[in-house]
Design a protein around this motif. Structure first.
Motif, short mmCIF file in Angstrom:
data_model
loop_
_atom_site.label_atom_id
_atom_site.label_comp_id
_atom_site.label_asym_id
_atom_site.label_seq_id
_atom_site.Cartn_x
_atom_site.Cartn_y
_atom_site.Cartn_z
N GLU A 86 -3.32 0.95 20.12
CA GLU A 86 -4.74 0.99 19.75
C GLU A 86 -4.98 1.99 18.62
N THR A 87 -4.31 3.13 18.68
CA THR A 87 -4.47 4.15 17.64
C THR A 87 -3.97 3.65 16.30
N CYS A 88 -2.82 3.00 16.29
CA CYS A 88 -2.26 2.48 15.04
C CYS A 88 -3.16 1.39 14.45
N GLU A 89 -3.70 0.54 15.30
CA GLU A 89 -4.60 -0.51 14.81
C GLU A 89 -5.86 0.10 14.21
N GLY A 90 -6.41 1.11 14.87
CA GLY A 90 -7.61 1.77 14.35
C GLY A 90 -7.35 2.45 13.03
N MET A 135 0.85 -1.20 0.00
CA MET A 135 0.00 0.00 0.00
C MET A 135 0.88 1.25 0.00
N ARG A 136 0.57 2.18 -0.87
CA ARG A 136 1.33 3.43 -0.92
C ARG A 136 0.46 4.58 -0.41
N LEU A 186 4.21 3.39 11.13
CA LEU A 186 5.14 2.71 10.21
C LEU A 186 5.93 1.62 10.92
N ALA A 187 6.22 1.82 12.19
CA ALA A 187 6.92 0.78 12.95
C ALA A 187 6.04 -0.45 13.15
N THR A 188 4.73 -0.22 13.25
CA THR A 188 3.79 -1.31 13.46
C THR A 188 3.46 -2.02 12.15
N TYR A 189 3.34 -1.25 11.06
CA TYR A 189 2.95 -1.81 9.75
C TYR A 189 4.04 -1.48 8.74
N GLN A 190 5.04 -2.35 8.68
CA GLN A 190 6.22 -2.07 7.87
C GLN A 190 5.99 -2.29 6.38
N ASN A 191 4.81 -2.79 6.00
CA ASN A 191 4.50 -2.98 4.59
C ASN A 191 3.96 -1.70 3.95
#
Length: 398
Positions: free
Chosen positions: A376-380, A1-2, A30-35
């Motif tokens: 929680e914020t990153c997941e949301g 994803m861009r 970005l640290a949580t979702y490195q893709n």
């Protein structure tokens, strides 16, 4: 994803503290979702002169068009600002600057989603740029963009277009979402994603460590800290005036801004100048040290969305005294050992005295702050952007 994040509230070489709350959320995301492949467009006002006589505008003159901040590629296109008369023209000028850079990025490789921050003028400009390139966008409300700007009818009309065309919207506190709903935004189109606190960056002092830090600094009085841009809205003047009613209390103010001379004069007039220290702007590690040393932090703002400084103070083990505006009551609960006050000198003095007279358990204050992590914020945020991108892809296929 861009993704491309767009916000004028973002650090740059000349102003590394600007919009640090936007950068912090992105860094954790970005640290949580490195893709996620992410770049940032952070437009800055065009200004040709670097001399300090031009004040804050001089900072913009030397900002590079492109730089790397915490591993993120950041672009700084210029837009025209007409001071005092350009409020309704700024979104148009900003949109042109954003569109030029965004078009280059999109042509090189498709941008799946725009992550926008601050509804006015940024959100209005982002909406125009996104529509021209057929890219879905979100926008996050952060404070005055919703609790002040809609008071101007022409600006509100522009905001309504953003409300209608955004794929989804976020706010940093429930109070801002409630205000958006009052403005006619459907409840289901807004999600509250509160800011977290960096628990590694903001270390805590227990009661013994705090006493040691005060001794090292030769601080014998109670130490109160006030943090923020030196403007009326942040309320530093009210805290200075409150000192007249507080014995054996020292005030340290961290921040830059146009009211520095005025605040120093006020301290002289109130005969408390010997108890007021101005630090200027400080970096976060230095701020953490002061917070670990302080007995209380005071925030006397007239408006706040979600004031990060409150959680940073509590993560440092220091209780807070804060005016009960917008999202602040969502942060300062009884279990935080802090105090909510009205925005007047007498109640601010009362709140400070109340907190300073208590037997505060600094470790308990830290534990309270620990529930506000970024997880929680990153997941949301990921759930929202993933849904939008998948819906957009299905629409393109159909």
């Amino acid at each position: 994803m861009r993704m491309v994040t767009i916000s004028s509230l973002f650090p740059n070489k000349n102003d590394p503290k600007l919009g640090i709350f936007v950068k912090t959320r992105l860094r954790h995301f970005l640290a949580t979702y490195q893709n996620i492949d992410l770049e940032v467009i952070a437009p800055v006002p065009w200004f040709p002169f670097k001399h300090k006589i031009f004040g804050e505008y001089a900072k913009y003159a030397g900002v590079p068009y492109q730089e790397t901040i915490d591993g993120m590629t950041v672009y700084h296109p210029r837009y025209l600002v007409l001071p005092k008369i350009g409020m309704y023209l700024t979104p148009k000028f900003m949109a042109k600057a954003i569109t030029r850079t965004l078009t280059k990025l999109h042509r090189a490789r498709r941008v799946d989603l725009i992550d926008g921050h601050y509804f006015y003028p940024d959100g209005v400009a982002i909406c125009q740029a996104a529509e021209s390139l057929d890219i879905p966008f979100t926008c996050t409300a952060r404070g005055t963009d919703i609790n002040l700007i809609p008071q101007y009818p022409k600006a509100l009309a522009m905001l309504r277009t953003v409300f209608d065309k955004a794929a989804h919207m976020m706010t940093v506190c429930q109070a801002l979402k409630d205000e958006m709903v009052k403005l006619g935004v459907p409840d289901e189109r807004v999600t509250v994603l509160r800011n977290g606190v960096d628990l590694n960056l903001f270390s805590a002092s227990d009661n013994a460590k705090q006493a040691q830090l005060k001794a090292q600094g030769q601080i014998n009085e109670k130490l109160v800290l006030s943090v923020g841009w030196l403007i009326e809205r942040k309320g530093h003047h009210l805290i200075i005036e409150a000192l007249q009613n507080l014995d054996n209390v020292r005030l340290v103010i961290a921040g830059d801004g146009p009211d520095l001379v005025k605040l120093k004069q006020l301290a002289e007039q109130c005969k408390v100048s010997e108890r007021v220290q101005f630090l200027g702007g400080v970096d976060q590690p230095t701020l953490n040290q002061w917070m670990m040393t302080a007995d209380a932090l005071v925030l006397a703002s007239s408006r706040e969305g979600w004031a990060n400084v409150l959680l940073e103070s509590m993560a440092s083990g220091t209780p807070v005294v804060a005016t009960k505006v917008w999202g602040t009551p969502e942060v300062v609960k009884p279990e935080s050992q802090g105090e909510l006050v009205e925005r007047n000198v007498a109640d601010i003095a009362r709140g400070i005295q109340h907190v300073l007279s208590k037997d505060v358990d600094r470790e308990a204050v830290r534990r309270y702050a620990e529930q506000f992590s970024w997880k929680e914020t990153c997941e949301g945020m990921m759930e929202i952007v993933d849904t939008i991108v998948k819906q957009s892809a299905r629409g393109a296929i159909s």
